[in-house]
Design a protein around this motif. Sequence first.
Motif, PDB file in Angstrom:
ATOM      1  N   GLU A 118     -38.793 -32.881 101.631  1.00  0.00           N
ATOM      2  CA  GLU A 118     -38.706 -34.619 101.646  1.00  0.00           C
ATOM      3  C   GLU A 118     -40.364 -35.103 101.379  1.00  0.00           C
ATOM      4  OE1 GLU A 118     -36.613 -36.138 104.599  1.00  0.00           O
ATOM      5  OE2 GLU A 118     -34.705 -35.794 104.146  1.00  0.00           O
ATOM      6  N   LYS A 119     -40.904 -34.415 102.050  1.00  0.00           N
ATOM      7  CA  LYS A 119     -42.356 -34.784 102.201  1.00  0.00           C
ATOM      8  C   LYS A 119     -43.044 -34.461 100.646  1.00  0.00           C
ATOM      9  CE  LYS A 119     -45.282 -32.503 105.000  1.00  0.00           C
ATOM     10  NZ  LYS A 119     -45.537 -32.158 106.323  1.00  0.00           N
ATOM     11  N   VAL A 120     -42.732 -33.511 100.267  1.00  0.00           N
ATOM     12  CA  VAL A 120     -43.198 -33.111  98.839  1.00  0.00           C
ATOM     13  C   VAL A 120     -42.875 -34.208  97.741  1.00  0.00           C
ATOM     14  CG1 VAL A 120     -43.769 -31.655  97.247  1.00  0.00           C
ATOM     15  CG2 VAL A 120     -43.336 -30.732  99.355  1.00  0.00           C
ATOM     16  N   SER A 123     -44.212 -37.756  98.128  1.00  0.00           N
ATOM     17  CA  SER A 123     -45.480 -37.840  97.637  1.00  0.00           C
ATOM     18  C   SER A 123     -45.455 -37.812  96.059  1.00  0.00           C
ATOM     19  CB  SER A 123     -46.274 -36.684  98.160  1.00  0.00           C
ATOM     20  OG  SER A 123     -45.957 -35.427  97.468  1.00  0.00           O
ATOM     21  N   MET A 124     -44.121 -37.412  95.375  1.00  0.00           N
ATOM     22  CA  MET A 124     -44.243 -37.342  93.774  1.00  0.00           C
ATOM     23  C   MET A 124     -43.370 -38.798  93.425  1.00  0.00           C
ATOM     24  SD  MET A 124     -43.897 -33.543  93.104  1.00  0.00           S
ATOM     25  CE  MET A 124     -42.388 -33.069  93.596  1.00  0.00           C
ATOM     26  N   GLY A 125     -43.156 -39.645  94.556  1.00  0.00           N
ATOM     27  CA  GLY A 125     -42.455 -40.821  94.063  1.00  0.00           C
ATOM     28  C   GLY A 125     -40.914 -40.831  94.220  1.00  0.00           C
ATOM     29  N   PHE A 126     -40.237 -40.249  94.636  1.00  0.00           N
ATOM     30  CA  PHE A 126     -38.876 -40.012  94.931  1.00  0.00           C
ATOM     31  C   PHE A 126     -38.589 -40.773  96.248  1.00  0.00           C
ATOM     32  CE2 PHE A 126     -39.206 -36.724  92.017  1.00  0.00           C
ATOM     33  CZ  PHE A 126     -38.148 -36.407  91.442  1.00  0.00           C
ATOM     34  N   VAL A 243     -43.683 -25.653  99.573  1.00  0.00           N
ATOM     35  CA  VAL A 243     -42.677 -25.277 100.661  1.00  0.00           C
ATOM     36  C   VAL A 243     -43.237 -23.682 101.177  1.00  0.00           C
ATOM     37  CG1 VAL A 243     -40.258 -24.417 101.130  1.00  0.00           C
ATOM     38  CG2 VAL A 243     -40.514 -26.840 100.189  1.00  0.00           C
ATOM     39  N   PHE A 244     -43.229 -22.847 100.144  1.00  0.00           N
ATOM     40  CA  PHE A 244     -43.616 -21.668 100.306  1.00  0.00           C
ATOM     41  C   PHE A 244     -45.169 -21.373 100.349  1.00  0.00           C
ATOM     42  CE2 PHE A 244     -39.152 -21.074  98.373  1.00  0.00           C
ATOM     43  CZ  PHE A 244     -38.621 -20.525  99.396  1.00  0.00           C
ATOM     44  N   LYS A 245     -45.798 -22.235 100.059  1.00  0.00           N
ATOM     45  CA  LYS A 245     -47.320 -22.038 100.358  1.00  0.00           C
ATOM     46  C   LYS A 245     -47.959 -20.983  99.778  1.00  0.00           C
ATOM     47  CE  LYS A 245     -47.253 -25.105 104.474  1.00  0.00           C
ATOM     48  NZ  LYS A 245     -46.118 -25.568 103.854  1.00  0.00           N
TER      49      LYS A 245
END
Length: 350
Positions: A118-120, A123-126, A243-245
């Motif tokens: 969700e965080k990612v 940050s991309m406007g979703f 997510v997987f860094k």
Amino acid sequence: MDEKIIAMRAKLEEELAAATDLQQLETMRVTYLGKKGCITDLLKDMKSLSPEEKKTFGQDVNLLKNEATEKIAAKTEQLKNEEILREINSMPEFDLSIPVNMDRGSYHPITLVQRECEKVFISMGFNVENYSEIVTDYECFEALNIPKHHPARDMQDTYYLENGQLLKTHTSAAQNAIYKKYKDALVNDGVPIKAIFPGRCFRNESTDACHENTFFQMEGVMVDKDISISNLIYFMKTMLSEVFKKDIKVRLRPGFFPFVEPGFELDISCLICGGEGCPSCKHSGWLELCPCGMIHPEVLRAGGIDPDEYTGFAFGLGLTRLAMMKYGVKDIRDLNSGSLKTLAQFTDDE
Ligand code: DAH
């Protein structure tokens, strides 16, 4: 018994014992049991036999046919189970015996992965949308281009309620409501629809280490003018690398889902070997992660969006599978077990 039948039975046994993958078995099924298969072919020999001989010959051929059907099916089941076990055993392990601090609560691993995704996406406007677990047949199937009696319904064994509603079998069930909610802003103000909707899904599945009747998915959609497959690839790659860094490579293979056209299976480079090939990825270098595709025009239309003007992508990420991959959980049932000791293993991640 006819010599040809005896020879064919022996050959079948030999090939069955030697078969090591599902593709070989499928080829055997077609060769032995297909319409033009060699067992049917045996019946051609009947012409030259007396009525009495015909009877026994026919019975023997039938017996062989039943035997071949059962044995090929049993071996297929056995190989499938072995494959599941191999996949489970090749996953990195978390150690359940590590002493944990039980005094404080901990987040469920699926919650952790969900929040990270969700965080990612935020940050991309979703937008993150919440959607109910009980939905209508229209939302779950019809609006997604799966009419009644469509064979695709068989892929999702559904729990129906007495009032005709059902427990949603996939997060795609929220797509129609999301399009209707945001379509005016899209059409009137040119605001693209960008939403993710995580949620619990239910299917009437018997459980084993890889299957559960209750699991989590996270659906995502983006609709605007000129959205293409490149947008889909970009967003997925960015999210998964976060997510997987690590830098994750993705590839698309064709896949069929009635609500996307074209539809794909998205694979990621293997997390263990990075693409070199190892037991975890069956030496292919890739792991299957997420079905996706370009939203079918009928699905957009059902949501009140003109497919001649707008296009979009959709994906259905298996959150439960993602959590298992990220934390090396080998048995899906651990995640629903409610065991605090298991869940507390993940506390330190936050
Ligand atoms: N809803 C599908 C399932 O659970 C997964 C899926 C496939 C979702 C393709 C999508 C998609 O959004 O584009 O089997």
